[in-house]
Design an enzyme around this catalytic site. Structure first.
Site, PDB file in Angstrom:
ATOM      1  N   TRP A  29       0.781  -1.126  -0.077  1.00  0.00           N
ATOM      2  CA  TRP A  29      -0.036  -0.054  -0.114  1.00  0.00           C
ATOM      3  C   TRP A  29       0.850   1.278   0.114  1.00  0.00           C
ATOM      4  CZ3 TRP A  29      -5.554   0.094   1.841  1.00  0.00           C
ATOM      5  CH2 TRP A  29      -6.073   1.426   2.086  1.00  0.00           C
ATOM      6  N   ASP A  30       1.081   1.915  -1.181  1.00  0.00           N
ATOM      7  CA  ASP A  30       1.952   3.032  -1.160  1.00  0.00           C
ATOM      8  C   ASP A  30       0.902   4.437  -1.190  1.00  0.00           C
ATOM      9  OD1 ASP A  30       4.146   4.289  -2.019  1.00  0.00           O
ATOM     10  OD2 ASP A  30       4.399   3.223  -3.939  1.00  0.00           O
ATOM     11  N   MET A  31       1.953   5.417  -0.726  1.00  0.00           N
ATOM     12  CA  MET A  31       1.291   6.849  -0.437  1.00  0.00           C
ATOM     13  C   MET A  31       2.371   7.875  -1.054  1.00  0.00           C
ATOM     14  SD  MET A  31       0.654   9.485   1.387  1.00  0.00           S
ATOM     15  CE  MET A  31      -0.834  10.422   2.129  1.00  0.00           C
ATOM     16  N   CYS A  82       3.906   1.552   2.662  1.00  0.00           N
ATOM     17  CA  CYS A  82       5.205   2.316   1.828  1.00  0.00           C
ATOM     18  C   CYS A  82       4.608   3.632   1.613  1.00  0.00           C
ATOM     19  CB  CYS A  82       5.208   1.460   0.518  1.00  0.00           C
ATOM     20  SG  CYS A  82       6.293   2.471  -0.520  1.00  0.00           S
ATOM     21  N   ASP A 102      13.306   4.065  -0.612  1.00  0.00           N
ATOM     22  CA  ASP A 102      13.460   3.645  -2.003  1.00  0.00           C
ATOM     23  C   ASP A 102      15.070   3.675  -2.253  1.00  0.00           C
ATOM     24  OD1 ASP A 102      10.925   3.370  -2.843  1.00  0.00           O
ATOM     25  OD2 ASP A 102      10.617   5.622  -3.368  1.00  0.00           O
TER      26      ASP A 102
HETATM   27  C1  DGJ Z   1       7.285   4.378  -4.507  1.00  0.00           C
HETATM   28  C2  DGJ Z   1       7.508   3.316  -3.836  1.00  0.00           C
HETATM   29  O1  DGJ Z   1       8.526   3.624  -2.934  1.00  0.00           O
HETATM   30  C3  DGJ Z   1       8.384   2.329  -4.662  1.00  0.00           C
HETATM   31  O2  DGJ Z   1       8.802   1.283  -4.422  1.00  0.00           O
HETATM   32  C4  DGJ Z   1       7.600   1.899  -5.855  1.00  0.00           C
HETATM   33  O3  DGJ Z   1       6.472   1.139  -5.474  1.00  0.00           O
HETATM   34  C5  DGJ Z   1       6.897   3.214  -6.831  1.00  0.00           C
HETATM   35  N1  DGJ Z   1       6.438   4.085  -5.561  1.00  0.00           N
HETATM   36  C6  DGJ Z   1       5.712   2.923  -7.476  1.00  0.00           C
HETATM   37  O4  DGJ Z   1       5.288   4.056  -7.972  1.00  0.00           O
END
Ligand code: DGJ
Length: 713
Positions: A460-462, A509, A531
């Site tokens: 789950w990203d943000m 994330c 990242d």
């Molecule tokens: C940011 C994340 O930290 C990355 O690992 C990756 O999932 C990218 N977003 C994808 O847009």
């Protein structure tokens, strides 16, 4: 055993924990809750003696209570230091005058909770302070319930922090905290505190890369890694937050914190309750190392969600390999490569949905991109499962691109101020999740995705901070509550999804480590640490992470060289050894790995499977910091002491110094330890007093030792 004792004579409550004691008391008038003691464990009679001896002291030009060490300070009367609660009543009155009303102690198995209720003497505000402790731990969880017990008038909350932590009387404190930015999270930083305030905060609507809501204090920089007293605190909140560490002119230090009061107002309507986030305190007498081990234990045993897995599985993530250009063919190829290395979860990252060919389109349209996956996701998922792996998927549900069907249909769903620019970041806007319709849409979208596919892991990203936090249609004329309602609804979606899909594990994330805190960690199995996957930089990031958070939750990938961010090339072994210090993942483009690299990776993954119960669930000793010297090292001891894992990472060799000796910790003096795959045996005393000798030759050389304890003859 954890115990909370009420002593009627001294009006005190004494918290007896594993190795620490905490004590509070009411003043005689029962209008203020005073801090008495927080430190190494003392007997109850001594704590009682301290409580009985408590007095306010006269200070010219000041009030005694305003100058005292309160556990929770309602703003009003002669209080001028940072308060814990500030309200405005409907008739314009803004000060609180309260008195104690009742308390209760709830005893459950291995956990005890004290609540203390205070009520405003005139207005309908009730404040209940909660304290919870656990057997086997030294954490105190504190939170607050605010209630408007009246029939009609609202109460406006202007500042509503969760707790005030009072530190013992000492001349000077050092404050240690974690700061950073994207690609450089959780950097350990310290400062000596002089009179005044030191503020750590996020105004970004989310936890932030810049400061992490964890802080530690020790007396005059006296604590070391394995010695000295450390008081630390962490907040369970994934929105804007604030800590104020204030050293008063009278030499006392307190740290108050909770939801950030910046741009915040919350209308507490009649009959309504509000629970504020938990602020957790921890005392350790064995330096920063022991403090971290206690945080890790607490998170593993009491905070992280109960999970089906005794250890975190090894995952593969497609992001650095294929970025947005995912399709059925390349993902199946990667999955085959991943399975052949022994990987257990295959995660497809960004790019699989909507018109997502790049970061300018698609966010919000969570339907499969048919050009990339003409048969939908199920054939890929089935293949991944056939290969013996679970399937995981990336989502970023809080965001929308302007170029998306969702935004075209609901331009009003994003944060924005009337007549103002909708500021884009990474070409995206933030959905106003405080809105019930957005919350319900998000839940239904994700619930459908999980119901229609055998997805067992969600990343789950943000990827941006919240700006323009306007909410033009907010019906209660309280748009500033958005900061709080957003996080409440985020948690609601997580909690409902977990309830409906108990087989799914989650990773938090936020452009790497932008949302790591105790609030999200109670809802996800793990977090994406950064990242930045450069192994050398990672050592610093991972060290800071480990001050506050458990290695089990720290996802670490092995990626390709030269590293995309630093252009640095380091050996595969070194990259693995750095990533093996937490939860291991692979993020490189496996289709380009040579047969030798694959063979090496397969063997290292195999050895990680043997050591991971100890790395993920053991006790961490930071032997050498990557902030000093040419060699960093860490050691993990299994909870039952039966296994020991040691990592040593040398980055730049100078002067031909290849020999290093690491004195180990936490072993049994007289037990014998053998090195797995070698014929060496050492006594615990030897390893702790003399140390484990090894050679690191050349730049970016690393070693891992796996030691097994043998029963005494
Ligand atoms: C940011 C994340 O930290 C990355 O690992 C990756 O999932 C990218 N977003 C994808 O847009």
């Amino acid at each position: 055993m954890a115990e909370i004792i009420h002593d009627v004579a001294s009006l005190a409550w004494i918290f007896q924990m594993e190795a620490s004691t905490y004590c509070i008391r009411l003043n005689e008038e029962q209008t203020s809750l005073q801090h008495i003691y927080w430190g190494t464990r003392i007997d109850t009679a001594t704590a009682r003696e301290m409580a009985l001896a408590w007095r306010t002291y006269f200070v010219p030009f000041e009030s005694t209570i305003g100058n005292s060490r309160e556990e929770f300070a309602p703003w009003g009367e002669l209080r001028f230091s940072e308060p814990t609660l500030k309200v405005a009543y409907a008739d314009g009155t803004r000060g609180i005058e309260w008195h104690f009303e009742a308390y209760g102690i709830e005893q459950e198995q291995r956990k005890q909770t004290l609540w203390l209720r205070f009520v405003d003497q005139v207005y309908s505000l009730q404040v209940t302070l909660y304290y919870r402790i656990y057997t086997g731990h030294d954490v105190i969880e504190r939170w607050v319930r605010l209630e408007n017990s009246g029939a009609d008038a609202p109460i406006m909350l202007e500042q509503a922090f969760s707790a005030d932590w009072q530190l013992p009387h000492h001349e000077r404190y050092r404050m240690t905290y974690l700061h950073g930015r994207w690609g450089k999270e959780t950097q350990v930083t310290e400062t000596l505190l002089s009179p005044g305030k030191f503020v750590l905060e996020s105004r970004r609507g989310t936890t932030s890369h810049q400061f992490n809501p964890w802080v530690a204090f020790d007396v005059d920089a006296s604590a070391t890694e394995e010695q000295g007293e450390v008081w630390s605190m962490a907040l369970a909140w994934s929105g804007s937050w604030k800590f104020v560490a204030e050293t008063t002119s009278y030499g006392t230090l307190h740290c108050v914190g909770g939801i950030n009061d910046f741009d915040f107002r919350y209308r507490l309507d009649a009959g309504v309750c509000l629970d504020l986030p938990m602020f957790v305190g921890l005392y350790a007498s064995g330096g920063f190392g022991e403090s971290s081990r206690k945080w890790h234990l607490y998170q593993r045993e009491r905070l992280l969600p109960e999970t089906l897995d005794a250890v975190r599985p090894i995952l593969y993530n497609s992001w650095e390999a294929t970025a947005f250009a995912v399709d059925e063919r390349n993902q199946m190829e990667l999955a085959e490569q991943a399975a052949s290395l022994g990987i257990e979860v295959f995660v497809m990252d960004d790019g699989w949905f909507g018109e997502r060919a790049h970061d300018r389109a698609g966010l919000g349209d969570w339907t499969v991109n048919r050009a990339k996956f003409p048969r939908g996701l199920n054939p890929l998922i089935e293949r991944v499962n056939e290969l013996g792996m679970r399937f995981g998927l990336w989502v970023e549900p809080e965001m929308v691109n302007v170029d998306s069907d969702l935004y075209r249909a609901h331009p009003d769903w994003v944060y924005h101020f009337h007549k103002r620019t909708r500021t884009e970041s990474r070409n995206q806007l933030v959905l106003n999740l405080a809105r019930t319709d957005v919350r319900d849409w998000m839940f239904t979208t994700l619930d459908t995705l999980l119901s229609e596919h055998n997805i067992e892991f969600i990343k789950w990203d943000m990827n941006r901070s919240i700006s323009d936090p306007g909410w033009p249609v907010e019906s209660g004329h309280n748009p500033e509550r958005v900061w709080l309602a957003y996080v409440q609804n985020l948690y609601w979606v997580f909690d409902e999804l977990r309830r409906r899909h108990p087989n799914v594990a989650f990773e938090s994330c936020s452009g790497g480590g932008g949302r790591i805190d105790l609030g999200i960690l109670s809802r996800v199995e793990q977090v994406w640490t950064s990242d930045n996957t450069d192994a050398l930089d990672r050592l610093r990031i991972q060290e800071g992470f480990s001050y506050a958070y458990a290695p089990r939750a720290m996802m670490c990938w092995v990626t390709d060289c030269p590293n995309y961010l630093t252009a640095r090339t380091v050996p595969l072994l070194y990259r693995f050894h750095v990533a093996m210090a937490g939860s291991l993942g692979i993020g490189g483009d496996l289709s380009h790995w040579t047969p030798q690299e694959r063979e090496e990776a397969r063997a290292l993954i195999e050895s990680y499977k043997r050591v991971r119960p100890t790395v993920q669930n053991g006790k961490l000793y930071r032997l050498r910091s990557p902030r000093s010297g040419q060699v960093a090292a860490a050691q993990y001891v299994a909870q039952d002491g039966s296994e020991v894992i040691v990592f040593a990472w040398g980055h730049s060799q100078q002067f031909g110094e290849t020999q290093i000796v690491l004195q180990l910790y936490g072993l049994e003096q007289e037990a014998s330890y053998s090195v797995v795959d070698e014929s060496m045996h050492y006594s615990g005393a030897y390893l702790m007093q003399h140390g484990l000798k090894m050679r690191l030759v050349g730049d970016f050389a690393s070693q891992m030792y796996h030691l097994v304890r043998h029963a005494l003859a």
